[in-house]
Enzyme design. Structure first.
Site, PDB file in Angstrom:
ATOM      1  N   LYS A 137       7.558   0.557  -8.935  1.00  0.00           N
ATOM      2  CA  LYS A 137       6.704  -0.211  -8.011  1.00  0.00           C
ATOM      3  C   LYS A 137       6.581  -1.613  -8.590  1.00  0.00           C
ATOM      4  O   LYS A 137       6.064  -1.794  -9.693  1.00  0.00           O
ATOM      5  CB  LYS A 137       5.335   0.461  -7.897  1.00  0.00           C
ATOM      6  CG  LYS A 137       4.369  -0.266  -6.973  1.00  0.00           C
ATOM      7  CD  LYS A 137       3.123   0.591  -6.762  1.00  0.00           C
ATOM      8  CE  LYS A 137       2.022  -0.164  -6.041  1.00  0.00           C
ATOM      9  NZ  LYS A 137       0.774   0.608  -5.997  1.00  0.00           N
TER      10      LYS A 137
ATOM     11  N   ASN B  85       0.227  -9.906  -8.035  1.00  0.00           N
ATOM     12  CA  ASN B  85      -1.153  -9.907  -7.554  1.00  0.00           C
ATOM     13  C   ASN B  85      -1.900 -11.228  -7.509  1.00  0.00           C
ATOM     14  O   ASN B  85      -3.100 -11.269  -7.795  1.00  0.00           O
ATOM     15  CB  ASN B  85      -1.950  -8.887  -8.376  1.00  0.00           C
ATOM     16  CG  ASN B  85      -1.644  -7.477  -7.937  1.00  0.00           C
ATOM     17  OD1 ASN B  85      -1.813  -7.147  -6.773  1.00  0.00           O
ATOM     18  ND2 ASN B  85      -1.162  -6.653  -8.844  1.00  0.00           N
TER      19      ASN B  85
ATOM     20  N   ASP C 295       8.358  -9.010   3.445  1.00  0.00           N
ATOM     21  CA  ASP C 295       9.294  -9.870   4.169  1.00  0.00           C
ATOM     22  C   ASP C 295      10.713  -9.344   3.991  1.00  0.00           C
ATOM     23  O   ASP C 295      10.987  -8.522   3.112  1.00  0.00           O
ATOM     24  CB  ASP C 295       9.170 -11.323   3.685  1.00  0.00           C
ATOM     25  CG  ASP C 295       9.368 -11.440   2.179  1.00  0.00           C
ATOM     26  OD1 ASP C 295      10.494 -11.157   1.714  1.00  0.00           O
ATOM     27  OD2 ASP C 295       8.406 -11.800   1.464  1.00  0.00           O
TER      28      ASP C 295
ATOM     29  N   GLU D 214      -8.596  22.028   2.008  1.00  0.00           N
ATOM     30  CA  GLU D 214      -7.963  20.696   2.092  1.00  0.00           C
ATOM     31  C   GLU D 214      -6.584  20.704   1.429  1.00  0.00           C
ATOM     32  O   GLU D 214      -5.646  20.081   1.920  1.00  0.00           O
ATOM     33  CB  GLU D 214      -8.857  19.640   1.443  1.00  0.00           C
ATOM     34  CG  GLU D 214     -10.076  19.289   2.283  1.00  0.00           C
ATOM     35  CD  GLU D 214     -11.097  18.438   1.521  1.00  0.00           C
ATOM     36  OE1 GLU D 214     -11.775  17.637   2.173  1.00  0.00           O
ATOM     37  OE2 GLU D 214     -11.220  18.593   0.283  1.00  0.00           O
TER      38      GLU D 214
HETATM   39  C1  DGJ Z   1      -2.290  -3.940  -6.334  1.00  0.00           C
HETATM   40  C2  DGJ Z   1      -1.520  -2.859  -5.637  1.00  0.00           C
HETATM   41  O1  DGJ Z   1      -1.385  -3.137  -4.292  1.00  0.00           O
HETATM   42  C3  DGJ Z   1      -2.218  -1.525  -5.862  1.00  0.00           C
HETATM   43  O2  DGJ Z   1      -1.567  -0.528  -5.154  1.00  0.00           O
HETATM   44  C4  DGJ Z   1      -2.241  -1.238  -7.327  1.00  0.00           C
HETATM   45  O3  DGJ Z   1      -0.941  -1.075  -7.790  1.00  0.00           O
HETATM   46  C5  DGJ Z   1      -2.931  -2.362  -8.066  1.00  0.00           C
HETATM   47  N1  DGJ Z   1      -2.366  -3.646  -7.748  1.00  0.00           N
HETATM   48  C6  DGJ Z   1      -2.855  -2.152  -9.539  1.00  0.00           C
HETATM   49  O4  DGJ Z   1      -3.347  -3.227 -10.234  1.00  0.00           O
END
Ligand code: DGJ
Length: 727
Positions: free
Chosen positions: A474, A478, A532, A612
């Site tokens: 992933k 941020n 994008d 659940e």
């Molecule tokens: C932002 C991501 O969108 C979340 O899913 C997660 O991975 C956090 N950052 C972790 O800091």
């Protein structure tokens, strides 16, 4: 051949659309038409009004009715008599800024061009043609090559431009858009996708006003706030009828899309790199390549337009092993634990997940460095053994033993000031000498325009991927970027850096995805802040939003669906009350909404009741059964959640034998009729059986009369109807 050229008249015919250009006696390249096929040369629509204050080029002599300011142009340059928004602007060595582009030559080749250092639509020799038209400035050595990639069968035309300095003196490119599109006066509206963190791609459709309307990003990324995609449509255009033209920029940095309705009600769209954070010096002999814009047109409404974009992005943008492959159902620990976990907790989540049929455990933020909160540790990509005893290897072995794959989170572009990396290389963070930098989520951004930085990131990430059995990454990011400055460029060239950053990011992603072809890369930027077509070239799926509330996701995923295929949309079931909104929605609803994507979970399964857990196991089983239909079928929006009080969507298989209708009714209303939705894309002649009720309908009935949705109770109640063709 889709492209036909005769006497400098250019006609591009795709399966359902026509795109025409021509040059005139002065060498000006007109845009004539982009729309339905007409079987006709569309230059009869050209008009030459004598409009006051719209001057004429010198070589048009006494023709007052000949003005670049009123003609539909294929690629508008600034400063030479066209006063509308321009596609390209340069400053010459003498400081002047006029550019008067006239036709020089054209080239036609089989296959689809590529762009050095940038992602681009790809296609086989028999799937595409490339047209290049070279324009040149009459007074300087500046040339512009317009490039068109024609994917005839799927009604897609790509656009990009190459700005060449064929003169002797250096020039500065102030703006260089990928796309310029002049369309005739009409009752046009535009649709754009705005929002914010936790609320991406909200749909806004508004009429054009006289003047310029604009969407864009100055954030160094394509952004949560605006998506690099726009639609121009006639006022009468609906999901299933009417003319619309879509444009998606294949670029992950700052962008701009401007739409101008001019004095004659004509409309111009330009789209490309954001000029406010861009400038590029071209020495003699150098070229600048713009990113690519993907264009498509539908005369049958926006549903068809979206399917064309889904097709090009899924088949000609996304790459690698997972391009068309079934995506693993994953469980991500972020909302389950945030930073507070140890290997025992993660193993417990994985064990529970494996029992419920989930394929992969993804370890999110917090596994490395001194990372116990979001104010430290970024950049230190070595395992935190206080949390994970025995390191990654031990954890991965245990997860793999349960029959599950293992995925890992990185945020390679960022650095915390509280980190070993920053202490060793403060100069690698983007900041301006003598100025305090802006922090975003406490962090700074690494200078990806510096090859030493991208090399370092390649080394640390590839080492982890080589030493461990990691099957998914992933790739998060941020914050928005500002304080643009790099020691690698002289003062006069600092505004090259935002684009150089994106080039550095792409080169890093290219190396990693090429060297680790087995790894599924998922893009992420605080959710969908960099959703994008550029990122989708490297990452076939992107975490759609940090907002996992099923009700909110109906809107976010609706907006996302206008351009991006369902397989690209990372979507998870999370806990209630939802962590972003506090809303409680039924587990069934969370499951159905998350299934409209690349599916997963993001909660502590150990906190669920036995009932659940059984429901989760059933959701996973169901998703795996539907997965091919959901990713390969044609996607239809059946309602507008912003207007209809419900969100309904469907998939129909290519052979029209199966249809799955799903959605959410937002509010329970007493004493009311059942909701009804009209289906689309079925075979009108065929009979379809509802698997649940056994009722049989003709396709025609389902498309005209619609289907009565099952009764639901309570707010945010999900429904699902599965139809199979009989015979
Ligand atoms: C932002 C991501 O969108 C979340 O899913 C997660 O991975 C956090 N950052 C972790 O800091």
């Amino acid at each position: 051949m889709a492209v036909k050229v005769k006497d400098n008249f250019f006609s591009i015919e795709t399966r359902n659309t026509l795109y025409q250009m021509k040059t005139d006696e002065y060498g000006v390249l007109y845009h004539l038409w982009y729309g339905e096929k007409t079987g006709c040369r569309m230059d009869y629509l050209l008009d030459y009004p004598d409009v006051g204050f719209s001057g004429s080029p010198y070589d048009a002599g006494n023709r007052r009715d000949y003005s670049l300011d009123t003609l539909p142009l294929e690629y508008a340059a600034s400063g030479a008599g066209d006063f509308r928004v321009s596609a390209v602007s340069v400053t010459h060595g003498d400081g002047s800024t006029a550019l008067d582009l006239r036709f020089r030559e054209y080239r036609l080749t089989k296959g689809k061009y590529s762009i050095p250092g940038l992602p681009a639509v790809y296609a086989g020799e028999d799937e595409a043609e490339t047209l290049e038209i070279v324009l040149g400035d009459r007074a300087s050595g500046v040339e512009v090559t317009l490039r068109y990639g024609v994917l005839e069968r799927i009604d897609v035309i790509t656009r990009s431009a190459v700005i060449v300095n064929a003169g002797k003196d250096a020039v500065t490119v102030n703006s260089a858009h990928s796309l310029c599109l002049d369309i005739p006066a009409g009752d046009w509206e535009w649709v754009h996708f705005h929002g914010r963190h936790n609320m991406e791609r909200q749909v806004e459709r508004v009429p054009l006003i006289h003047g310029i309307q604009e969407c864009g990003s100055r954030r160094g990324t394509s952004s949560h706030q605006q998506n690099p995609s726009v639609i121009l449509c006639e006022r009468s255009c609906t999901e299933s009828a009417g003319l619309c033209i879509g444009a998606a920029l294949m670029y992950s940095g700052g962008f701009q899309a401007c739409i101008e309705k001019d004095q004659l009600n004509q409309v111009r769209l330009v789209m490309g790199i954001q000029p406010d954070t861009f400038s590029w010096r071209l020495e003699a002999g150098e070229s600048f390549y713009t990113p690519e814009a993907i264009l498509s047109c539908s005369a049958e409404g926006m549903g068809r337009l979206s399917q064309q974009f889904h097709s090009v992005i899924r088949n000609h943008v996304c790459r690698g092993k997972y391009k068309l492959a079934e995506r693993p159902v994953l469980i991500n620990n972020w909302e389950a634990t945030y930073f507070h976990f140890d290997e025992g907790k993660i193993i417990e989540i994985a064990r529970q997940a494996s029992e419920l049929g989930i394929d992969m455990l993804v370890l999110d933020d917090g596994w490395f460095g001194e990372r116990d909160s979001d104010n430290s540790g970024l950049g230190d990509w070595f395992v935190n053994e206080k949390k994970l005893k025995g390191g990654l290897q031990n954890l991965i072995t245990q997860v793999n033993r349960m029959g599950m794959k293992f995925g890992l989170w990185f945020e390679p572009e960022a650095v915390s000031e509280e980190s070993r990396l920053y202490r060793e290389h403060p100069d690698w963070a983007i900041q301006i000498p003598g100025r305090e930098p802006v922090r975003g989520r406490y962090q700074l951004i690494l200078d990806l325009s510096n090859p030493a930085v991208t090399d370092y990131l390649y080394q640390v990430i590839s080492k982890i991927l080589e030493e461990n059995h990691i099957e998914y990454v992933k790739w998060d990011m941020n914050r928005s970027i500002c304080d643009w400055y790099t020691a690698g460029l002289p003062g006069t060239r600092q505004m090259e850096m935002p684009h150089r950053y994106v080039l550095g990011l792409y080169s890093l992603l290219e190396r990693l995805t090429e060297d680790f072809p087995e790894v599924l890369f998922e893009g992420c930027s605080g959710g969908g802040g960099r959703f994008d077509a550029g990122m989708l070239y490297y990452c076939p799926q992107i975490w759609c939003s940090d907002d996992t509330d099923a009700y909110e996701r109906c809107f976010i995923q609706y907006g996302t669906s206008f351009f991006y295929p369902v397989s690209a949309v990372g979507s998870h079931v999370s806990a209630v009350p939802n962590h972003q909104t506090g809303r409680t929605t039924p587990l069934k609803t969370r499951g159905i909404v998350a299934m409209a994507g690349s599916f997963g979970y993001e909660l502590d399964l150990n906190c669920l009741t036995g009932e659940e857990k059984a429901e989760v196991a059933e959701q996973v089983r169901k998703y795996k059964g539907y997965r091919r239909l959901i990713h390969d079928g044609r996607y239809y929006r059946l309602s507008n959640p912003f207007a209809d009080g419900m969100s309904a969507w469907s998939w129909v298989s290519e052979d029209r034998k199966q249809a799955l209708v799903q959605g959410v009714i937002f509010r329970a209303v007493p004493n009311s009729l059942r909701r009804r939705v009209r289906l689309t894309g079925l075979d009108g002649e065929a009979h379809y059986r509802d698997r649940e009720s056994g009722a049989v309908y003709t396709g025609a009935a389902l498309m005209s009369g619609g289907i009565l949705l099952p009764w639901t109770r309570g707010d945010d109640a999900a429904f699902e109807v599965y139809l199979e063709r009989e015979g």
